[in-house]
Motif scaffolding. Structure first.
Motif, mmCIF file in Angstrom:
data_model
loop_
_atom_site.group_PDB
_atom_site.id
_atom_site.type_symbol
_atom_site.label_atom_id
_atom_site.label_comp_id
_atom_site.label_asym_id
_atom_site.label_seq_id
_atom_site.Cartn_x
_atom_site.Cartn_y
_atom_site.Cartn_z
ATOM 1 N N LEU A 127 42.390 35.203 32.870
ATOM 2 C CA LEU A 127 42.659 34.982 34.289
ATOM 3 C C LEU A 127 42.166 33.615 34.741
ATOM 4 O O LEU A 127 41.066 33.193 34.387
ATOM 5 C CB LEU A 127 41.974 36.075 35.118
ATOM 6 N N ASN A 128 42.979 32.946 35.533
ATOM 7 C CA ASN A 128 42.599 31.643 36.072
ATOM 8 C C ASN A 128 42.256 31.703 37.558
ATOM 9 O O ASN A 128 42.100 30.663 38.193
ATOM 10 C CB ASN A 128 43.731 30.632 35.847
ATOM 11 N N PHE A 129 42.177 32.917 38.097
ATOM 12 C CA PHE A 129 41.730 33.073 39.484
ATOM 13 C C PHE A 129 40.335 33.684 39.488
ATOM 14 O O PHE A 129 39.879 34.238 38.476
ATOM 15 C CB PHE A 129 42.707 33.928 40.304
ATOM 16 N N GLU A 130 39.675 33.580 40.627
ATOM 17 C CA GLU A 130 38.303 34.061 40.706
ATOM 18 C C GLU A 130 38.255 35.576 40.925
ATOM 19 O O GLU A 130 39.052 36.134 41.681
ATOM 20 C CB GLU A 130 37.545 33.341 41.820
ATOM 21 N N VAL A 131 37.313 36.192 40.250
ATOM 22 C CA VAL A 131 37.044 37.614 40.423
ATOM 23 C C VAL A 131 35.685 37.729 41.103
ATOM 24 O O VAL A 131 34.675 37.239 40.586
ATOM 25 C CB VAL A 131 37.039 38.354 39.072
ATOM 26 N N LEU A 132 35.659 38.351 42.261
ATOM 27 C CA LEU A 132 34.434 38.467 43.050
ATOM 28 C C LEU A 132 33.810 39.845 42.877
ATOM 29 O O LEU A 132 34.524 40.850 42.905
ATOM 30 C CB LEU A 132 34.733 38.208 44.527
ATOM 31 N N SER A 133 32.503 39.867 42.690
ATOM 32 C CA SER A 133 31.799 41.135 42.490
ATOM 33 C C SER A 133 31.284 41.673 43.817
ATOM 34 O O SER A 133 30.478 41.028 44.500
ATOM 35 C CB SER A 133 30.618 40.943 41.531
#
Length: 214
Positions: A127-133
């Motif tokens: 994935l090249n998008f951000e994953v937010l926790s």
């Protein structure tokens, strides 16, 4: 193949490989969630999308205001990297990332998984998008799209080898609904998909159609 078609295929595969009595338990849990009224209470088109400030998979803080300064924002929620439906959706969104960007949109995913785990999900799916926790699912809960995994489903997932606490933290069994929001630059929800059935997701083409109108 469209995301919707891929999800249809995954549902058929699950139905063919999971014993009927276990499928019945999961179907009943989904039906109970439908009847809970949670979907009806979720944010809708025309609402102001709630501000967030969350760490990404590298521990860097991101907030909605900064993202909106660059244009529309597409926010999708997913349960975890162990969920095949989530992975199908994440990979499908990745494939359309350049098209989203053509409309000036930033795409982010939000998950209750811990940052180290979400980093693994990011790498696995390239994935090249951000994953937010969203630790403890606090943001999703405030947004109104969280439910607690029923005890019988926790037991069932454990039989499937899914260690929810390993992904989300000790004692954490809260998950977001399958939800995706297209938020215009002024912070207003332009399109919303919220479903009690986690096997359904907003198709990328629906996101693109909305972005074209902004």
């Amino acid at each position: 193949m469209s995301l919707s078609a891929q999800l249809d295929q995954q549902r058929a595969t699950s139905a063919a490989n999971i014993p009927p009595e276990l499928m019945a338990i999961m179907s009943d849990a989904t039906q109970q969630l439908r009847l809970s009224g949670l979907v009806e209470q979720a944010p809708k088109i025309g609402d102001t999308f709630m501000h967030f400030e969350l760490p990404n998979q590298l521990g860097q803080t991101r907030n909605l205001g900064d993202l909106l300064a660059n244009g529309p924002v597409v926010v999708t929620f997913y349960r975890g990297g162990w969920c095949p439906y989530c992975n199908l959706a994440l990979r499908a969104y990745q494939q359309h990332l350049d098209t989203f960007a053509q409309f000036g949109a930033t795409f982010v995913a939000i998950t209750p998984e811990l940052p180290d785990i979400s980093l693994t999900t990011t790498e696995k799916n390239e994935l090249n998008f951000e994953v937010l926790s969203d630790i403890n699912a606090d943001y999703a809960r405030a947004l109104g799209v969280v439910f607690s995994l029923p005890g019988e489903i926790r037991t069932l997932y454990a039989k499937f080898g899914v260690e929810v606490e390993k992904h989300n933290g000790t004692g954490q069994f809260d998950f977001p609904l399958a939800a995706t929001f297209v938020v215009s630059k002024d912070g207003i929800i332009a399109n919303a998909f919220v479903n009690a059935d986690y096997t359904y997701r907003m198709d990328p083409q629906d996101i693109i159609a909305t972005l074209k109108t902004l």
